[in-house]
Design an enzyme around this catalytic site. Sequence first.
Site, short mmCIF file in Angstrom:
data_model
loop_
_atom_site.label_atom_id
_atom_site.label_comp_id
_atom_site.label_asym_id
_atom_site.label_seq_id
_atom_site.Cartn_x
_atom_site.Cartn_y
_atom_site.Cartn_z
N HIS A 28 -11.03 -3.05 0.64
CA HIS A 28 -11.30 -1.73 0.08
C HIS A 28 -12.17 -1.75 -1.18
CE1 HIS A 28 -9.60 2.64 -0.21
NE2 HIS A 28 -10.69 2.55 0.52
N CYS A 44 -5.79 4.72 -3.67
CA CYS A 44 -6.12 3.30 -3.46
C CYS A 44 -7.43 2.86 -4.09
CB CYS A 44 -6.24 2.97 -1.98
SG CYS A 44 -4.97 3.60 -0.93
N ASP A 75 0.83 -1.21 0.00
CA ASP A 75 0.00 0.00 0.00
C ASP A 75 0.86 1.27 0.00
OD1 ASP A 75 -2.25 1.51 0.08
OD2 ASP A 75 -3.02 0.72 1.97
N ASN A 87 -0.53 2.81 -5.77
CA ASN A 87 -0.36 4.20 -6.24
C ASN A 87 1.02 4.64 -5.80
OD1 ASN A 87 -2.73 4.45 -3.79
ND2 ASN A 87 -0.75 5.40 -3.39
#
Length: 500
Positions: free
Chosen positions: A124, A69, A31, A272
């Site tokens: 997510h 994200c 992440d 990202n």
Amino acid sequence: MNTVVYFLLLLVSGNVLGREKPPHIIFIVVDDLGWNDVGYNNPVFKTPTIDRLAGSGVKLLNYYVASHCLPSRNMLMTGRHAIQLGIQHDDYGFHPRSLPLNETTIAEPLKHVGYSTHIVGKWHCGFYSDNCLPHNRGFDTFFGFVGAGIDHYTHSDHFNHMHNLRKNDDCIAKKYIGKYSTTIFANEGKDIINAHDQNKPLFLYLSFSAVHAPLEVPSSYLKQYESTIHDEDRRTYAAMTSCVDEAIANITEALEEKNMLKNSIIVFTSDNGGALVNSAGNNWPLRGGKHTSWEGGVRAIGFVYGDLLPRHSRGTENTGLMHITDWFPTLITLAGGNPHVGKKLYGVDQWNMITGKDKSGRDDVLITLQEDYKAGAHYRTGIYKNNAFDITTHAAIKMGKWKLLTGPIGGPSDWVKPQEINSDHRIIEDPDFDATRIVRLYNIEDDPTETTDLSEINQHIVIEMLAKLHNFSKQSLPAQSRIYPRADFDGMGECISPWV
Ligand SMILES: *[C@@H]1O[C@H](CO)[C@@H](O)[C@H](O)[C@H]1NC(C)=O
Ligand SMILES: *[C@@H]1O[C@H](CO)[C@@H](O)[C@H](O)[C@H]1NC(C)=O
Ligand SMILES: *[C@@H]1O[C@H](CO)[C@@H](O)[C@H](O)[C@H]1NC(C)=O
């Protein structure tokens, strides 16, 4: 179909001459990992396993994701673009929104051809109702958290004080309080591998909460940076990255011990660019960071490792254009499944590109298009003001070597050197930056750090790219709007949970 033709098709699809068994697929997401935050791009960072796997696999150097994200993870899950999903925004924000329930997740076609499917870590893709959760959307099991991020020790939600760690429908947070998230997820991944029947193909989606903020790490990982990184936040961030690296070493070892590694494909990706604000990620020498459509926000670290890669492709750096939606058709096809799920995919099968047999299956990538995020109308001036595409829209597209950005950028536009470089000018501003100029064109091949806006001297290229954006805007769904009421936290119990 004529049997000869059928047999030939089987041959070309690799199912007869190729492997006996479909590969195990280990899909690893880190992440907010920045471009400059792995050892192979920045020798100050100690990530020996990542470096080894990437170095003997295929590094993807022209690989794009979203700038944050939510769209990235939903695109990855479906092979569909954020504009086809209505998921262009930042977070679901405790509203009853999710990856639309009529979309197919990557786990479903894999399950259909016999895979055991497991998700460990960050989901997510929505959680307002039970049928949004991954174990009701193609995954056999879910061990992890539903939202954008958690505290790495208390596992409380990023936006809320509540616990956020579950196994399928059960809140398991209490059992793990005080234990570090990366280690928890690595152990769970190992347990899944150890319990797995090797004769069955495995899909393990391992999605770490690191190296996302908050900056927290067991002190043992900090020592190796004592003399190299003086900035405390950056040192912690580097140590978090090294811990993820150790987790991947442990996973790889578990695969080896089960004799599964030689028939595994390991994919590694960031979702990202590194976060420069409220974190200590870094994308140097690329411009910008998370939330921006500069290269530092959207050009991601990514690689593929595995013995199934043909020998000539191992250890290569691949410059073919690739997008995060491409994993869906690439991996499902590789697994012998059917990626045609009845909806138009944005992703294309890139296995021939990855293995060096062919060029990229795409000429362009729509990086972002957010119709509900615009610069003020008074910015609509200059030579492109009457274009069919509204240039005040936050959008970015890459076509061949060209990249066009329109509208607001989304965040800081500086080049930021990492803290470990001693410099009086760590943050480099663009002296020519003019916030009122909302059409920008860069030749990424010659100018990967986006220093020189060429929009004025290449108007025909800008116009061609605006036409492409206009086409995409006609296909774009409106971003899912906020739906009220928001979550009812009182009824949830200990963990963040579905409330509808
Ligand atoms: C799929 O779900 C979305 C969101 O709920 C909805 O807008 C869309 O119309 C649905 N599509 C189909 C084909 O049912
Ligand atoms: C990796 O495995 C070792 C040995 O079991 C363990 O001590 C360590 O905590 C593991 N690391 C992570 C990040 O899970
Ligand atoms: C836009 O879409 C139309 C119809 O789908 C197509 O004919 C045209 O070539 C497209 N233009 C660009 C620039 O892609």
